[in-house]
Design a protein around this motif. Structure first.
Motif, PDB file in Angstrom:
ATOM      1  N   HIS A  48       0.834  -1.211   0.000  1.00  0.00           N
ATOM      2  CA  HIS A  48       0.000   0.000   0.000  1.00  0.00           C
ATOM      3  C   HIS A  48       0.863   1.252   0.000  1.00  0.00           C
ATOM      4  N   ASP A  49       1.868   1.289   0.875  1.00  0.00           N
ATOM      5  CA  ASP A  49       2.730   2.471   0.965  1.00  0.00           C
ATOM      6  C   ASP A  49       3.512   2.703  -0.325  1.00  0.00           C
ATOM      7  N   ALA A  50       3.960   1.628  -0.968  1.00  0.00           N
ATOM      8  CA  ALA A  50       4.700   1.763  -2.227  1.00  0.00           C
ATOM      9  C   ALA A  50       3.794   2.314  -3.327  1.00  0.00           C
ATOM     10  N   VAL A  51       2.571   1.816  -3.398  1.00  0.00           N
ATOM     11  CA  VAL A  51       1.609   2.313  -4.392  1.00  0.00           C
ATOM     12  C   VAL A  51       1.291   3.782  -4.117  1.00  0.00           C
ATOM     13  N   ALA A  52       1.017   4.116  -2.871  1.00  0.00           N
ATOM     14  CA  ALA A  52       0.694   5.500  -2.511  1.00  0.00           C
ATOM     15  C   ALA A  52       1.852   6.441  -2.836  1.00  0.00           C
TER      16      ALA A  52
END
Length: 142
Positions: free
Chosen positions: A128-132
């Motif tokens: 999630h953090d990488a996508v965000a």
């Protein structure tokens, strides 16, 4: 007199993310890990799911995508080779993320010119953090 409040988040289109894997379970894991939206109050993510390499190329050429998540372990056409091909052949290719089979494959993913690499087993917070981070980074700085 009643006032109607509009939800600005729903009025704004959310990010369009192409998700490529020949395995429906992998696609489901990614969608669940990333979640419906990137932040509270943000618009919903629009997922564009594809299961073949040629479908990825067709969709990317059509434009309108904010991120490509490519399964490096997909059969026939792996995500790493596909990422490299897209980066070499598509003008203004969207940022790409490659999912690798194990952390030791990160060096190979760097060959693909991917903007990000996430290894299995998928950690929902990391994914999630990488996508965000990719979606929320202005295109000028990429």
């Amino acid at each position: 007199m009643s006032t109607v409040q509009t939800d600005h988040a729903s009025a704004t289109p959310g990010p369009r993310i192409l998700l490529y894997s020949d395995d429906v379970d992998v696609r489901q894991q990614v969608r669940l890990a990333v979640g419906r939206r990137l932040r509270r109050g943000a618009p919903d993510i629009e997922w564009v799911e594809v299961a073949t390499g040629p479908a990825v190329i067709t969709r990317v050429e059509a434009g309108g995508l904010d991120l490509l998540i490519l399964d490096g372990e997909a059969d026939k056409v792996g995500g790493m080779g596909l990422a490299r091909q897209l980066k070499d052949e598509i003008y203004r290719c969207p940022p790409t993320m490659v999912l690798t089979g194990r952390p030791q494959d990160a060096w190979l993913a760097s060959w693909s010119n991917a903007d990000a690499v996430v290894s299995r087993p998928l950690d929902p917070v990391v994914l999630h953090d990488a996508v965000a981070a990719i979606i929320e980074t202005p295109a000028v700085t990429r």
